[in-house]
Motif scaffolding. Structure first.
Motif, PDB file in Angstrom:
ATOM      1  N   ASP A  37       0.844  -1.258   0.017  1.00  0.00           N
ATOM      2  CA  ASP A  37      -0.020   0.430  -0.026  1.00  0.00           C
ATOM      3  C   ASP A  37       0.850   1.609   0.153  1.00  0.00           C
ATOM      4  O   ASP A  37       0.288   1.891  -0.411  1.00  0.00           O
ATOM      5  CB  ASP A  37      -0.804  -0.005   1.343  1.00  0.00           C
ATOM      6  N   GLU A 131      -5.470  -8.903   8.381  1.00  0.00           N
ATOM      7  CA  GLU A 131      -6.562  -8.183   8.005  1.00  0.00           C
ATOM      8  C   GLU A 131      -7.963  -7.785   7.862  1.00  0.00           C
ATOM      9  O   GLU A 131      -8.389  -6.645   7.670  1.00  0.00           O
ATOM     10  CB  GLU A 131      -5.885  -7.335   6.702  1.00  0.00           C
ATOM     11  N   ASP A 158      -7.337  -1.794   7.610  1.00  0.00           N
ATOM     12  CA  ASP A 158      -7.742  -3.119   6.759  1.00  0.00           C
ATOM     13  C   ASP A 158      -9.336  -3.791   7.418  1.00  0.00           C
ATOM     14  O   ASP A 158      -9.659  -4.082   7.136  1.00  0.00           O
ATOM     15  CB  ASP A 158      -7.618  -3.661   5.995  1.00  0.00           C
TER      16      ASP A 158
HETATM   17 MG   LIG Z   1      -3.183  -3.337   5.219  1.00  0.00          MG
END
Ligand SMILES: [Mg+2]
Ligand SMILES: CC(=O)SCCNC(=O)CCNC(=O)[C@H](O)C(C)(C)COP(=O)(O)OP(=O)(O)OC[C@H]1O[C@@H](n2cnc3c(N)ncnc32)[C@H](O)[C@@H]1OP(=O)(O)O
Ligand SMILES: O=C([O-])CC(=O)C(=O)O
Length: 297
Positions: A37, A131, A158
């Motif tokens: 990410d 997550e 997440d």
């Molecule tokens: Mg994550």
């Protein structure tokens, strides 16, 4: 090495040359070179090339290196694994693991890459980031999925998104996930890591959260910024009093074992053999913080 002191695992954006060149100067126990990410969608290939060159040529002075690969639902993860193994990372952090078979699938690709690049088969560790609610429900199976699995980490960003929850400073929204993850990890004999704290300037919450997860049994925490390292290491550093008490427990239990005595009193408190492991861990943490030079009184 599967078990060692890992209080901090510091993420850094592999896209940024200024970050990857010398993160060891900040003294984290481990770094995580991120391909997921932190790296923008159009930069995935160049970040992977930078990753390979970093692994191959940068000297991290013994700081352990993990790579966070892209998720198994992306077109990138297979090349990420090849580059990580070819470069010789210590371990791969798999994001968004949902079930044991995700880890086993990555392991197959890692074995293939180890053979392709003449790395010792079995030398690349794995860790899984949990997550989502499903991942947390499957935590124990995931923890038992592979002999290479060194540990599991909660990823709250997440997790909170997929729970439709709200991230707070009191942390009620992640308490059940923390409990389940640390229980599963301990039951399976792997390490447990807490999530990142994204509000870099909020030192108070970071400190409080770290005290909480330390007391729950976590081994350490993911980190996003060098300023967070000393705060976390400090929380994991035993006090002088705790160090001396741990030493006295070890000495007293060793001495009395020979005499056939199982339970005794040290510093006014009852101790038995169950406490020796905790006492040894206290000394390991003290050594990691340079507060202990093996005096044993
Ligand atoms: Mg994550
Ligand atoms: C939810 C998730 O998925 S989290 C995981 C993915 N996210 C990441 O990897 C982000 C990692 N962190 C960062 O990139 C940065 O810390 C940021 C963008 C959050 C903040 O950056 P800055 O505002 O520059 O932070 P700050 O001013 O504290 O930086 C101080 C120094 O530390 C360096 N630094 C900051 N973060 C890191 C890091 N993670 N690793 C190594 N060095 C770092 C900076 O380059 C700066 O160095 P300099 O003094 O030589 O210029
Ligand atoms: O692994 C972590 O702590 C960071 C992360 O991906 C998340 O919070 O979703």
């Amino acid at each position: 090495m599967k078990n060692r002191i890992r209080r901090t695992m510091m993420f850094l954006n592999t896209q940024r040359a200024s970050l990857v060149k010398d993160p060891y100067v900040y003294g984290p126990d481990c770094v995580i070179l991120d391909l997921e990410d932190a790296v923008a969608e159009g930069e995935k290939d160049s970040a992977r090339i930078q990753l390979f060159n970093t692994l191959k040529y940068a000297d991290y002075h013994g700081v352990e290196i993990f790579v966070r690969i892209n998720g198994l639902d992306t077109p990138y993860y297979k090349e990420d694994i090849r580059a990580s193994v070819a470069g010789g990372c210590n371990g791969i952090r798999i994001p968004k693991v949902e079930q044991a078979s995700d880890v086993q699938y990555v392991e197959e690709l890692v074995v293939a890459a180890e053979k392709e690049f003449d790395r010792e088969v079995g030398s690349t560790m794995l860790m899984a980031a949990l997550e989502s609610p499903l991942a947390v429900m499957n935590a124990y199976e995931i923890c038992k999925s592979s002999r290479r699995l060194m540990g599991v980490a909660l990823s709250a960003g997440d997790f909170v998104r997929t729970m439709h929850a709200k991230r707070t400073t009191h942390g009620a929204e992640i308490f059940s996930a923390r409990s389940q993850i640390v229980l599963a990890a301990r039951a399976a004999g792997v390490m447990a890591f807490d999530t990142v704290h994204t509000d870099i300037d909020d030192v108070e919450t970071l400190k409080r959260d770290t005290e909480l997860i330390r007391d729950m049994g976590f081994d350490g925490k993911s980190v996003i910024n060098p300023r967070q390292i000393a705060i976390i290491h400090d929380v994991f550093t035993p006090s002088e009093k705790e160090i001396r008490h741990a030493e006295r427990i070890i000495i007293a239990l060793e001495k009395n074992k020979k005499k056939g005595v199982g339970v005794l009193v040290v510093d006014g408190k009852m101790v038995d053999v169950a406490m020796i492991e905790g006492a040894k861990r206290t000394l390991e943490l003290a050594k990691a913080s340079n507060k202990y030079r093996g005096s044993l009184i």
